[in-house]
Scaffold this motif. Structure first.
Motif, PDB file in Angstrom:
ATOM      1  N   LYS A 177       0.943  -1.108   0.015  1.00 30.06           N
ATOM      2  CA  LYS A 177       0.194   0.022   0.096  1.00 30.06           C
ATOM      3  C   LYS A 177       0.775   1.142   0.031  1.00 30.06           C
ATOM      4  O   LYS A 177       0.495   2.215  -0.744  1.00 30.06           O
ATOM      5  N   GLN A 178       1.988   1.183   0.942  1.00 31.03           N
ATOM      6  CA  GLN A 178       2.938   2.444   0.867  1.00 31.03           C
ATOM      7  C   GLN A 178       3.733   2.549  -0.482  1.00 31.03           C
ATOM      8  O   GLN A 178       3.804   3.786  -1.182  1.00 31.03           O
ATOM      9  N   GLU A 179       4.111   1.374  -1.045  1.00 28.24           N
ATOM     10  CA  GLU A 179       4.607   1.570  -2.422  1.00 28.24           C
ATOM     11  C   GLU A 179       3.618   2.224  -3.395  1.00 28.24           C
ATOM     12  O   GLU A 179       3.912   2.909  -4.262  1.00 28.24           O
ATOM     13  N   GLU A 180       2.355   1.878  -3.501  1.00 29.35           N
ATOM     14  CA  GLU A 180       1.476   2.390  -4.415  1.00 29.35           C
ATOM     15  C   GLU A 180       1.077   3.884  -4.045  1.00 29.35           C
ATOM     16  O   GLU A 180       1.028   4.632  -5.072  1.00 29.35           O
ATOM     17  N   LYS A 181       1.029   4.207  -2.767  1.00 33.93           N
ATOM     18  CA  LYS A 181       0.855   5.542  -2.520  1.00 33.93           C
ATOM     19  C   LYS A 181       2.041   6.445  -2.910  1.00 33.93           C
ATOM     20  O   LYS A 181       2.078   7.483  -3.468  1.00 33.93           O
ATOM     21  N   ASP A 182       3.395   5.610  -2.830  1.00 35.35           N
ATOM     22  CA  ASP A 182       4.670   6.471  -3.202  1.00 35.35           C
ATOM     23  C   ASP A 182       4.644   6.586  -4.705  1.00 35.35           C
ATOM     24  O   ASP A 182       4.843   7.546  -5.281  1.00 35.35           O
ATOM     25  N   PHE A 183       4.032   5.629  -5.408  1.00 29.83           N
ATOM     26  CA  PHE A 183       3.941   5.773  -6.989  1.00 29.83           C
ATOM     27  C   PHE A 183       3.102   6.842  -7.262  1.00 29.83           C
ATOM     28  O   PHE A 183       3.483   7.492  -8.255  1.00 29.83           O
ATOM     29  N   GLN A 184       1.743   6.916  -6.708  1.00 28.27           N
ATOM     30  CA  GLN A 184       0.960   7.834  -6.886  1.00 28.27           C
ATOM     31  C   GLN A 184       1.584   9.152  -6.787  1.00 28.27           C
ATOM     32  O   GLN A 184       1.325  10.100  -7.823  1.00 28.27           O
ATOM     33  N   THR A 185       2.401   9.335  -5.992  1.00 29.92           N
ATOM     34  CA  THR A 185       3.093  10.690  -5.552  1.00 29.92           C
ATOM     35  C   THR A 185       3.993  10.945  -6.546  1.00 29.92           C
ATOM     36  O   THR A 185       3.954  12.186  -6.945  1.00 29.92           O
ATOM     37  N   VAL A 186       4.885  10.199  -6.895  1.00 27.30           N
ATOM     38  CA  VAL A 186       6.000  10.411  -7.968  1.00 27.30           C
ATOM     39  C   VAL A 186       4.959  10.731  -9.387  1.00 27.30           C
ATOM     40  O   VAL A 186       5.508  11.497  -9.931  1.00 27.30           O
ATOM     41  N   TYR A 187       4.042   9.926  -9.662  1.00 25.58           N
ATOM     42  CA  TYR A 187       3.621   9.860 -10.870  1.00 25.58           C
ATOM     43  C   TYR A 187       2.566  11.442 -10.815  1.00 25.58           C
ATOM     44  O   TYR A 187       2.634  12.012 -11.844  1.00 25.58           O
ATOM     45  N   ALA A 188       2.018  11.748  -9.929  1.00 29.22           N
ATOM     46  CA  ALA A 188       1.335  13.271  -9.759  1.00 29.22           C
ATOM     47  C   ALA A 188       2.585  14.356 -10.105  1.00 29.22           C
ATOM     48  O   ALA A 188       2.307  15.076 -10.617  1.00 29.22           O
ATOM     49  N   PHE A 189       3.739  13.936  -9.295  1.00 28.31           N
ATOM     50  CA  PHE A 189       4.883  14.925  -9.559  1.00 28.31           C
ATOM     51  C   PHE A 189       5.117  15.087 -10.990  1.00 28.31           C
ATOM     52  O   PHE A 189       5.483  16.404 -11.573  1.00 28.31           O
ATOM     53  N   LEU A 190       5.280  14.091 -11.551  1.00 27.58           N
ATOM     54  CA  LEU A 190       6.012  13.925 -13.067  1.00 27.58           C
ATOM     55  C   LEU A 190       4.847  14.367 -14.008  1.00 27.58           C
ATOM     56  O   LEU A 190       5.342  14.679 -15.145  1.00 27.58           O
ATOM     57  N   ARG A 191       3.514  14.407 -13.574  1.00 27.37           N
ATOM     58  CA  ARG A 191       2.696  14.778 -14.515  1.00 27.37           C
ATOM     59  C   ARG A 191       2.532  16.146 -14.646  1.00 27.37           C
ATOM     60  O   ARG A 191       2.044  16.489 -15.908  1.00 27.37           O
ATOM     61  N   ARG A 192       3.068  16.991 -13.865  1.00 21.38           N
ATOM     62  CA  ARG A 192       3.133  18.372 -13.991  1.00 21.38           C
ATOM     63  C   ARG A 192       4.051  18.693 -15.051  1.00 21.38           C
ATOM     64  O   ARG A 192       5.363  18.244 -15.064  1.00 21.38           O
ATOM     65  N   LYS A 193       3.972  19.623 -16.126  1.00 22.63           N
ATOM     66  CA  LYS A 193       4.582  19.985 -17.079  1.00 22.63           C
ATOM     67  C   LYS A 193       6.220  20.148 -16.889  1.00 22.63           C
ATOM     68  O   LYS A 193       6.926  19.863 -17.527  1.00 22.63           O
ATOM     69  N   GLN A 194       6.097  21.258 -15.676  1.00 23.94           N
ATOM     70  CA  GLN A 194       7.522  21.684 -15.392  1.00 23.94           C
ATOM     71  C   GLN A 194       8.457  20.675 -14.840  1.00 23.94           C
ATOM     72  O   GLN A 194       9.401  20.717 -15.081  1.00 23.94           O
ATOM     73  N   ASN A 195       7.702  19.128 -14.354  1.00 24.89           N
ATOM     74  CA  ASN A 195       8.542  18.246 -13.702  1.00 24.89           C
ATOM     75  C   ASN A 195       8.914  17.047 -14.764  1.00 24.89           C
ATOM     76  O   ASN A 195       9.402  16.132 -14.227  1.00 24.89           O
ATOM     77  N   ARG A 196       8.322  17.184 -15.943  1.00 22.82           N
ATOM     78  CA  ARG A 196       8.422  16.095 -16.755  1.00 22.82           C
ATOM     79  C   ARG A 196      10.044  15.636 -17.218  1.00 22.82           C
ATOM     80  O   ARG A 196      10.112  14.531 -17.450  1.00 22.82           O
ATOM     81  N   THR A 197      10.766  16.722 -17.072  1.00 19.62           N
ATOM     82  CA  THR A 197      12.489  16.413 -17.265  1.00 19.62           C
ATOM     83  C   THR A 197      12.993  16.433 -16.243  1.00 19.62           C
ATOM     84  O   THR A 197      14.420  16.294 -16.229  1.00 19.62           O
ATOM     85  N   ALA A 198      12.545  15.781 -15.149  1.00 15.59           N
ATOM     86  CA  ALA A 198      13.082  16.020 -13.810  1.00 15.59           C
ATOM     87  C   ALA A 198      13.992  14.675 -13.672  1.00 15.59           C
ATOM     88  O   ALA A 198      13.658  13.642 -14.339  1.00 15.59           O
ATOM     89  N   THR A 199      15.412  14.896 -13.011  1.00 14.38           N
ATOM     90  CA  THR A 199      16.276  13.693 -12.934  1.00 14.38           C
ATOM     91  C   THR A 199      15.385  12.911 -11.769  1.00 14.38           C
ATOM     92  O   THR A 199      14.643  13.407 -10.766  1.00 14.38           O
ATOM     93  N   VAL A 200      16.145  11.855 -11.430  1.00 10.91           N
ATOM     94  CA  VAL A 200      15.796  11.073 -10.130  1.00 10.91           C
ATOM     95  C   VAL A 200      16.002  11.870  -8.861  1.00 10.91           C
ATOM     96  O   VAL A 200      15.171  11.805  -7.931  1.00 10.91           O
ATOM     97  N   ASP A 201      17.020  12.302  -8.724  1.00 10.23           N
ATOM     98  CA  ASP A 201      17.432  13.167  -7.564  1.00 10.23           C
ATOM     99  C   ASP A 201      16.299  14.385  -7.531  1.00 10.23           C
ATOM    100  O   ASP A 201      16.052  14.745  -6.308  1.00 10.23           O
ATOM    101  N   GLU A 202      15.822  14.914  -8.351  1.00  9.60           N
ATOM    102  CA  GLU A 202      14.879  16.238  -8.445  1.00  9.60           C
ATOM    103  C   GLU A 202      13.598  15.477  -7.859  1.00  9.60           C
ATOM    104  O   GLU A 202      12.863  16.099  -7.141  1.00  9.60           O
ATOM    105  N   ILE A 203      13.350  14.364  -8.497  1.00  6.47           N
ATOM    106  CA  ILE A 203      12.026  13.616  -8.158  1.00  6.47           C
ATOM    107  C   ILE A 203      12.074  13.422  -6.636  1.00  6.47           C
ATOM    108  O   ILE A 203      10.919  13.515  -5.959  1.00  6.47           O
ATOM    109  N   GLU A 204      13.108  12.761  -6.147  1.00  9.08           N
ATOM    110  CA  GLU A 204      13.313  12.426  -4.540  1.00  9.08           C
ATOM    111  C   GLU A 204      13.029  13.473  -3.883  1.00  9.08           C
ATOM    112  O   GLU A 204      12.520  13.329  -2.826  1.00  9.08           O
ATOM    113  N   ALA A 205      13.824  14.719  -4.155  1.00  9.56           N
ATOM    114  CA  ALA A 205      13.704  15.810  -3.694  1.00  9.56           C
ATOM    115  C   ALA A 205      12.276  16.477  -3.496  1.00  9.56           C
ATOM    116  O   ALA A 205      11.843  17.045  -2.641  1.00  9.56           O
TER     117      ALA A 205
END
Length: 137
Positions: free
Chosen positions: A27-55
């Motif tokens: 459940k926590q992994e799925e919650k983490d995935f939804q958080t990451v996916y929501a972050f990456l769906r924003r246009k300004q974040n689509r080119t984010a690196t893994v470090d930027e996504i983590e931050a």
């Protein structure tokens, strides 16, 4: 019936099925995935690196790379997201090995194949030599 196993994240006991983590960690992994996916769906974040996504999300780098490796996050949609080669650790976007490691393995296989071929020819020559009949008059 499933077998008893330890969760790879929290080390708790659970009945192992298709997942290597317990239901709570899943459940926590799925919650983490939804958080990451929501972050990456924003246009300004689509080119984010893994470090930027983590931050930006607080989700661990290991978990983000696991999502990519499981093909839940596709590098075609997010060009700066990658994971480590299983042999050398270089960043890759597909498969399990980088091109360099694939090349070195293929080279080793070619050498092995060539050696086996040479050994086979040598054995055939030995058999021919042993089967020759010599006549003396």
């Amino acid at each position: 019936m499933g077998e008893l196993a330890n969760c790879s994240r929290c080390n708790g006991l659970f009945l192992k099925g298709s997942s290597t983590v317990c239901p709570e960690c899943r459940k926590q992994e799925e919650k983490d995935f939804q958080t990451v996916y929501a972050f990456l769906r924003r246009k300004q974040n689509r080119t984010a690196t893994v470090d930027e996504i983590e931050a930006g999300t607080g989700v661990s780098e290991r978990q983000i790379r696991k999502f990519v490796k499981e093909k839940r996050l596709h590098p075609a949609h997010f060009p700066n997201v990658s994971y480590a080669c299983e042999k050398c650790g270089a960043s890759i976007r597909e498969d399990r090995l980088c091109d360099s490691c694939k090349g070195s393995i293929q080279k080793g296989l070619n050498v092995q194949e060539r050696n086996e071929s040479l050994e086979k020819r040598k054995e055939e020559k030995e058999r021919e030599r042993a089967n020759r009949t010599y006549y003396s008059w």
